[in-house]
Design a protein around this motif. Sequence first.
Motif, mmCIF file in Angstrom:
data_model
loop_
_atom_site.group_PDB
_atom_site.id
_atom_site.type_symbol
_atom_site.label_atom_id
_atom_site.label_comp_id
_atom_site.label_asym_id
_atom_site.label_seq_id
_atom_site.Cartn_x
_atom_site.Cartn_y
_atom_site.Cartn_z
ATOM 1 N N PHE A 185 0.834 -1.206 0.000
ATOM 2 C CA PHE A 185 0.000 0.000 0.000
ATOM 3 C C PHE A 185 0.869 1.257 0.000
ATOM 4 N N SER A 186 0.403 2.245 -0.726
ATOM 5 C CA SER A 186 1.118 3.520 -0.732
ATOM 6 C C SER A 186 0.102 4.660 -0.772
ATOM 7 N N GLU A 187 0.572 5.869 -0.504
ATOM 8 C CA GLU A 187 -0.340 7.018 -0.494
ATOM 9 C C GLU A 187 -0.779 7.321 -1.925
ATOM 10 N N PRO A 188 -2.042 7.635 -2.107
ATOM 11 C CA PRO A 188 -2.556 7.875 -3.456
ATOM 12 C C PRO A 188 -2.105 9.233 -3.990
ATOM 13 N N GLU A 189 -2.083 9.345 -5.303
ATOM 14 C CA GLU A 189 -1.693 10.620 -5.906
ATOM 15 C C GLU A 189 -2.911 11.465 -6.255
ATOM 16 N N THR A 190 -4.035 10.783 -6.459
ATOM 17 C CA THR A 190 -5.160 11.487 -7.076
ATOM 18 C C THR A 190 -6.274 11.851 -6.105
ATOM 19 N N CYS A 191 -6.202 11.380 -4.879
ATOM 20 C CA CYS A 191 -7.324 11.584 -3.959
ATOM 21 C C CYS A 191 -6.903 12.403 -2.753
ATOM 22 N N GLU A 192 -7.897 12.925 -2.076
ATOM 23 C CA GLU A 192 -7.728 13.491 -0.742
ATOM 24 C C GLU A 192 -7.123 12.395 0.132
ATOM 25 N N ALA A 193 -5.940 12.620 0.707
ATOM 26 C CA ALA A 193 -5.242 11.522 1.377
ATOM 27 C C ALA A 193 -5.581 11.384 2.855
ATOM 28 N N ALA A 194 -6.185 12.405 3.463
ATOM 29 C CA ALA A 194 -6.433 12.323 4.909
ATOM 30 C C ALA A 194 -7.754 12.985 5.273
ATOM 31 N N LEU A 195 -8.423 12.397 6.253
ATOM 32 C CA LEU A 195 -9.650 12.974 6.796
ATOM 33 C C LEU A 195 -9.414 13.262 8.271
ATOM 34 N N PHE A 196 -9.731 14.486 8.681
ATOM 35 C CA PHE A 196 -9.524 14.880 10.068
ATOM 36 C C PHE A 196 -10.862 15.122 10.768
ATOM 37 N N GLY A 197 -10.827 15.073 12.096
ATOM 38 C CA GLY A 197 -11.978 15.455 12.886
ATOM 39 C C GLY A 197 -12.379 16.881 12.565
ATOM 40 N N CYS A 198 -13.661 17.153 12.624
ATOM 41 C CA CYS A 198 -14.186 18.440 12.175
ATOM 42 C C CYS A 198 -15.351 18.834 13.090
ATOM 43 N N GLY A 199 -15.243 19.978 13.733
ATOM 44 C CA GLY A 199 -16.354 20.443 14.559
ATOM 45 C C GLY A 199 -16.254 19.943 15.989
ATOM 46 N N SER A 246 -18.942 1.494 3.721
ATOM 47 C CA SER A 246 -19.959 0.669 3.065
ATOM 48 C C SER A 246 -20.277 1.291 1.712
ATOM 49 N N GLN A 247 -20.185 0.458 0.654
ATOM 50 C CA GLN A 247 -20.524 0.972 -0.672
ATOM 51 C C GLN A 247 -21.993 0.682 -0.939
ATOM 52 N N ILE A 248 -22.773 1.729 -1.114
ATOM 53 C CA ILE A 248 -24.218 1.591 -1.343
ATOM 54 C C ILE A 248 -24.503 2.298 -2.655
ATOM 55 N N GLY A 249 -24.756 1.513 -3.694
ATOM 56 C CA GLY A 249 -24.863 2.084 -5.032
ATOM 57 C C GLY A 249 -23.519 2.676 -5.404
ATOM 58 N N GLU A 250 -23.525 3.902 -5.843
ATOM 59 C CA GLU A 250 -22.260 4.549 -6.210
ATOM 60 C C GLU A 250 -21.643 5.295 -5.037
ATOM 61 N N ASP A 251 -22.355 5.349 -3.914
ATOM 62 C CA ASP A 251 -21.886 6.141 -2.776
ATOM 63 C C ASP A 251 -21.137 5.283 -1.761
ATOM 64 N N TYR A 252 -20.146 5.901 -1.144
ATOM 65 C CA TYR A 252 -19.445 5.268 -0.036
ATOM 66 C C TYR A 252 -19.884 5.953 1.256
ATOM 67 N N ASP A 301 -16.590 10.229 -4.937
ATOM 68 C CA ASP A 301 -15.338 10.321 -5.699
ATOM 69 C C ASP A 301 -14.092 10.355 -4.822
ATOM 70 N N TRP A 302 -14.239 10.295 -3.510
ATOM 71 C CA TRP A 302 -13.124 10.372 -2.570
ATOM 72 C C TRP A 302 -12.357 11.694 -2.676
ATOM 73 N N ARG A 303 -13.031 12.697 -3.225
ATOM 74 C CA ARG A 303 -12.474 14.045 -3.227
ATOM 75 C C ARG A 303 -13.368 14.958 -2.394
ATOM 76 N N GLN A 304 -14.655 14.837 -2.648
ATOM 77 C CA GLN A 304 -15.617 15.651 -1.915
ATOM 78 C C GLN A 304 -16.412 14.763 -0.969
ATOM 79 N N PHE A 305 -16.550 15.228 0.266
ATOM 80 C CA PHE A 305 -17.228 14.457 1.301
ATOM 81 C C PHE A 305 -18.388 15.265 1.858
ATOM 82 N N GLU A 306 -19.544 14.624 1.907
ATOM 83 C CA GLU A 306 -20.682 15.278 2.541
ATOM 84 C C GLU A 306 -20.704 14.888 4.001
ATOM 85 N N PHE A 307 -20.711 15.895 4.860
ATOM 86 C CA PHE A 307 -20.696 15.678 6.298
ATOM 87 C C PHE A 307 -22.139 15.536 6.774
#
Lengths: 354, 354
Positions: free
Chosen positions: B116-130, B143-149, B170-176
Motif C-alpha cells: 500500500f502507498s499514499e494515493p496521488e489522485t485523492c484526498e489523502a487524509a480525513l480529520f476530525g471536524c467540529g 460501506s458501498q451503497i450504489g455509487e456512494d461510499y 469520488d473520494w475528493r468531496q465528502f458530505e458531512f
Amino acid sequence: MKDLAKRFPQNPLLMPKDLVASRHELQIISLLNPGVFRFQGKIWLLVRVAESIAQKEGVIFFPVMNEMGQMEIIEVPLNDPDLVATDARIVNYKGLDYLTTVSHLRLLVSTDGIHFSEPETCEAALFGCGELERYGIEDCRVSQIGEDYYLTYTAVSENGVGVGLRVTRDWRQFEFKGMILPPHNKDVAIFETQIASKFYALHRPSSKEIGGNYIWLSESPDGLHWGNHKCLIKSRPGFWDSERVGAGAAPIRTPYGWLEIYHGANAAQQYCLGAFLMQLEDPAIVIARTNDPIMVPTEKYELSGFFGYVVFTNGHVVDGDQLTVYYGAADEFVCGAYFSINKILRAMGFGPLL
Amino acid sequence: MKDLAKRFPQNPLLMPKDLVASRHELQIISLLNPGVFRFQGKIWLLVRVAESIAQKEGVIFFPVMNEMGQMEIIEVPLNDPDLVATDARIVNYKGLDYLTTVSHLRLLVSTDGIHFSEPETCEAALFGCGELERYGIEDCRVSQIGEDYYLTYTAVSENGVGVGLRVTRDWRQFEFKGMILPPHNKDVAIFETQIASKFYALHRPSSKEIGGNYIWLSESPDGLHWGNHKCLIKSRPGFWDSERVGAGAAPIRTPYGWLEIYHGANAAQQYCLGAFLMQLEDPAIVIARTNDPIMVPTEKYELSGFFGYVVFTNGHVVDGDQLTVYYGAADEFVCGAYFSINKILRAMGFGPLL
C-alpha cells in the motif's frame, strides 16, 4: 437561590396508597414523574407506578418480567456477598444490575387539574412489552403532534436503558414503534411543532467514559428515526446541576425562543429544576439558561421519601402565562406547582411578554 | 480453539514509521483498524493514524483539537495527584477523561492488496471536524451503497464518543452528515444492500449501568436517521467475548444469511475475532454464532505493541470464497489475513456452499 414555584396547597396530589397495585402479590412503592396532556377537555396524568413484592426481613427481591409478560421474582439474602445494594433504586447481584422495582404507567384524569381519579373510558395502564422492556417502563413524556400523542418513555431491560415510543390518537389503541434511541438514553421530549418540516427531540445519552450526562438535540424526518445529534446542555461543575441534566416535557414556544424546563442533579443526587431557552428557528442554538434553579426541594414530601431531596418533572400544561408543572417528589409522590412563564423568562434576562 | 486465519507473510503491512505525521510537532504512535473498499479497480485502506506529541520524561501530554481545528496540548506531570493514567489509551485528569492520542484517517491504495502507498489522485487524509470530533475520528467502516461510499467512524470529543457519517462518491468531496448515533456508541457497519427498502446497520452502544457492550441492529429510511433498535449479540460470561463485542465491517451476503465478522474481548482486554449469521430477510434474527474465535492473537506483532493481545477488524474485501480481512494488530500495526467463507460458515454448522 429563588424558588419560582407556587406549590399546590393540596400536595402531594397522589401517594402510593391512593392506587391499587397491578397484581395482588405486588405493592406500590412509589408514584412518580407523570407525563401530562389534555384530551377531551380534561387534564390527564400518565403516572409512573413503581411496584415490588412485599418485603421480608433480611431478603431483597428484584421483580423482572419474563418472556410471557409475567412477573418473576429473584430473591437474595441481604447478606449475600455477591449483592451490592447501596442505592434504593438499583442493585448489583453477581455482576448484573437490577432495579429494585418494576414500573408501569397509569392514566389518571381530572377536570380541575388538582383532583385526579382513574378514568372510566380509557385503557388505564400501560405495561412494558417485549424483551427491551422487561424491567419496566418509566417517566413518560407525552407530546401532542397534530391529533397524535407521542409517548416517549424509558425502556429498561437487561439489554440496557433506552427510549421507547408508542403513538396513540384515542388512548385506547397504541401503536408500538420500538426503541427510538438505544442505550444508555432517557429523558426524551419531542417538540410538539415541526420546524422546517423536521421533528426535533431533546434526549439524554449517558457516557461510560469521556463525556457525561448531557442534554442533546436530535432531528427526524418522521418522528421514528433520529439523527444529526448535537450536544446542547452540559452539567456545570460547582453548580446545582454539576452531575447530570435531563429535559422535562416538550419545550414551550415563546416569542423569545423554545423554553425548556429541565432537571439537574449534583453529586449528592439532589434534584432541582432549571430552565433554558433555544432559538425558535434553530433549537440547536441555546440562547439562555438559568444559573440558579427555579425550583428546589423544600417541602417535607420533597425532602423525604423513597429517594429524598428530589423534584423531577416531565409533564406540564400551559394556560397563557401560567405553567402548571406536575412533578415527582422524593421519588414517591406526585405533586403540582404553578410557575409564571414571564418570571422564568425574566430569570434568564428576557421579557416581559406583553 | 481453531484459528481460521491465514495471515499474510508480509505482515505487518504498515507500521507507524511507514507514514509521515500530519504535522511536524507530532509523532505517529499507532496505525490501526483500517476501513477497506474497492474504488477504480484498486483496493484502498482508510487507516486510523493515532498521533501525539513527542514524549518528555515525567510528563504526559493530551492532544486536543481546538475550535479553530488546530491541535492544542495539555501537559501534566506524571506525578500530579489529579492524574489517573492506568490505561495506555485513555487517562483521567481532574475528573475529565482524555485520549492519549488524537486519530485521523489516512487513505492508502494498492493494486495487489498487499503493498500500500499514499494515493496521488485523492484526498489523502480525513480529520476530525467540529465540536463533536475534537479528540479525533477513529475506526472507520466503509460501506458501498450504489455509487456512494458511507463512512461511519467513531467521533470523539469532550461531549462523548458517538458515530459520525460522511458520504462520498469520488473520494475528493465528502458530505458531512453529522452524528448519526449519540454517545456512547461506536463500531457501526451499514449493510451495503437495503432490505425491503430499509437501510440496516449494526452498532455498539455501551451502558453506564444495566446492560453492557452489546451489538445492536438499527433501521433507517435514508441512511441518516436511525430507529427501531434491537439488541442482537451479547457478550458471553466465561467465553473469549465475555466483556465486549462489536461489529466489524458491513455484513457479507451468503445464501445462508448475512455473515458478520466481529470482535470480542474478555475482561483482560484481549481482543479476538468471531462470526455470526443473520437471517437474510430479517437480520434481527441471529441464526448462528461461533463459540470459539476464528482468529486469536498469536504472532509477535499481535501480542506486543501499543496495546498488546489485540486483533481488531473493520474492513475486508470478498473474492468468491476468499475473504481478505485487514486488521489492526496490538493497536499499532496494520495487517492482513485470508479466510475461507466456507470454513467460517462450516464452523457455525452451515455449508458447504457450492
